[in-house]
Design an enzyme around this catalytic site. Sequence first.
Site, short mmCIF file in Angstrom:
data_model
loop_
_atom_site.label_atom_id
_atom_site.label_comp_id
_atom_site.label_asym_id
_atom_site.label_seq_id
_atom_site.Cartn_x
_atom_site.Cartn_y
_atom_site.Cartn_z
CE LYS A 233 -4.09 -1.15 2.25
NZ LYS A 233 -4.95 -1.43 2.95
CG ASP B 157 -8.07 0.88 3.38
OD1 ASP B 157 -8.93 0.25 2.49
OD2 ASP B 157 -6.61 1.43 3.69
#
Length: 515
Positions: A310, A347
Site C-alpha cells: 500500500k 480505506d
Amino acid sequence: MIAKVPPPFLPRFLPTRLPRVCVAVVGTSAAAMVEKAESIVRDNPFIEFRLDYLTEPDKAFTKLKGFIDFHPEALLLATCRRALNGGKYRGSVASEVDILVKAAQIGFQLVDIELESARKMKPEDFERIRRQAALILSSHDYEGTSDLEDTFKKMRAFPADFYKVVSTANSLHDNVTMMKFLEAKSDQNSMIGLCMGEQGIISRILGVRAGSAFTFGAALPGEETGPGQITGRTLHSTYRIEQVDTATRVYGVAGDPVAQSLSPQMMNAAFRRESVNAVYLALHATSLADLMACVRDIPIHGLSVTLPYKEQIVQHLDNTEPVAARIGACNTVIRAQDGKLYGFNTDVAGVIRPLESRITLSGARILVLGAGGAARAAVFGLKERGAEVFVLNRTAAAGQKLARQAHAKSVTRQQLKKLKFDVIINATSSGMEGDKTPAPIAEAEMNAAYFFDMVYSPAETRLIQMARARGMQVIPGWEMLLHQGARQFEIWSGKPAPVEDMQRVVLHALQTAGA
Ligand code: ATR
C-alpha cells in the site's frame, strides 16, 4: 453358433464451439467417477475423466459407457496420464494406448496424450488413437514457464487436434509469457494453455481471452488435478468465464498473500450485478516490480492494493489524490483513459461510511487504536470530516508521530480510564485469526457508545466480545471491507456500487469460512 457382432462404432462429433470449461473428474472407482460426473454434467457438460486415478481402469468401461449412453449431450475427454508426467497411471505406454482406444470406442470424443507418451508410442498406435477420437497432445512443466516455443516445436512433430501447453508460474509475469504465446500460436493452431500454481491462477481465466480453446476446472475444492486449479463452479459463477472476451476489463487485488482475500467474490458480484464487462482476479505478487510489469503488459485497468504494497506503490503512480498522499498509502489504482495510473485511498470511505450511517462525525470524539496504514486512513479521514480524533498505539512514539501529522491528539493507556469517546476503532491487527498477543485495550478502558473493529476474520473478535460485554454498539470489520470495495467500484465504473449484493456475498463467504 452365431458369432456375436460388436455394435457399430458411432463417433460422437465435437461441437463447433467448445464450452469454455472442462471439469476434471477423479475417483478410484468408475462408480465414484460416474456419480461425480452425474452431479456436474447439467451445469458443465464438458468433462474430463481422469482414468489414471482409477485403481483398475480396464474394468471401468461398462460403467462409463452407461454414463455416456445416458448423456448424449455431454462432451467427454479421456486422460490416463502416466506417473512420470504428473499423473497416477503406472502401466506401460502400450496399455495407456489400449485404455484410450477403448475410451474412444465407448464414446469419448476427445483423448489426451502427453508428448512423452506420443514419443514412446508406435506410430501405428498413435494413428489408431487419432482415427478414433479428437486428440489433445499435451505437455506439462512442473518447474517453470520457459522454452514454450521449443516445447511447441517438438509437439508440432505430431499431428493433433489440440496442443495443450501447461507450465508453472513462478511470477505473475509468467502468465503474460503464456498469454503472449497463446496469442501468437492460436491463429494457426487449436491451442489450450495455462500456468499452474497459485501465481498462475490468472492464466486460468485470461487464457481463454488470449486464444486458449478452453480451460480446466476442478469438480470440488480438494479435487484439483493440477496445482492452482479452481473449481468449474467458481470459473462460471465468480469469474463469468463464458463471457470473458477481448473487451473484458481486468481488475485485481494485488498483495502477498492474497489467497484469503474475499475481494474477488465481492467485486466480481458487483461487476455482474451492474453488467460491467470486467473480471476481478487475485494477483499474488511476490514483488512490486513483477506486479507493475503485469499491470503494463496485461493490461490491468484497476488494482486493489493490499499488504505489503500500500505504501510502496505510491511512487509507481503518475498521480495520487491529496488524502492518499497525506496518508502515504494507496489501496486503489485506476488506469485512466490517458493510460496513466492514478492512486486513491478508499480505506477512508471504508471507515467513514459505516460511521456516518450511525452518527454525525463532525465534533464526534473518536479513539483510534494503532498507527499503521489502516490507522492512518482512519485518522486522516476522520479529521477531514471534522471529528476530534485521539490516537493510542502500542509503540507510543509512532502514535505520537501520527497524531502530530494529522493534528490529532495522542493519548496514553493511563489516561484512558478517565476519557469518554463516541467511538473506539481498532485499527491494529490484534484479534486476527491466530493472534495471541495481549489486547491493546482493557474492557474497563472501553468508554464509548460504539466499538468498530477493522479486523473481520474471525467475525467475533476478542475486542468485539469485550465491547458487547460492556454494552457497546458494535460495528463489525466486514463493513469496512464492504465500503472500501464499494468506493473502489464507483471509482472504476463511475456507477453507484450495488452495496446490498456485495454485502450478501461477503457475509456468505464469511459464514462459509467460519463453518
Ligand atoms: P496495517 O497496514 O494493517 O495498519 P501495519 O502498518 O503493520 O498494518 O500496522 C499495524 C499496527 O497495529 C501498528 O500500529 C502496531 O503497533 P506497533 O506500532 O506497536 O507495532 C499495531 N499492532 C499490531 N498488533 C498489535 C497488538 N497485538 N497489540 C497492539 N497493537 C498492535
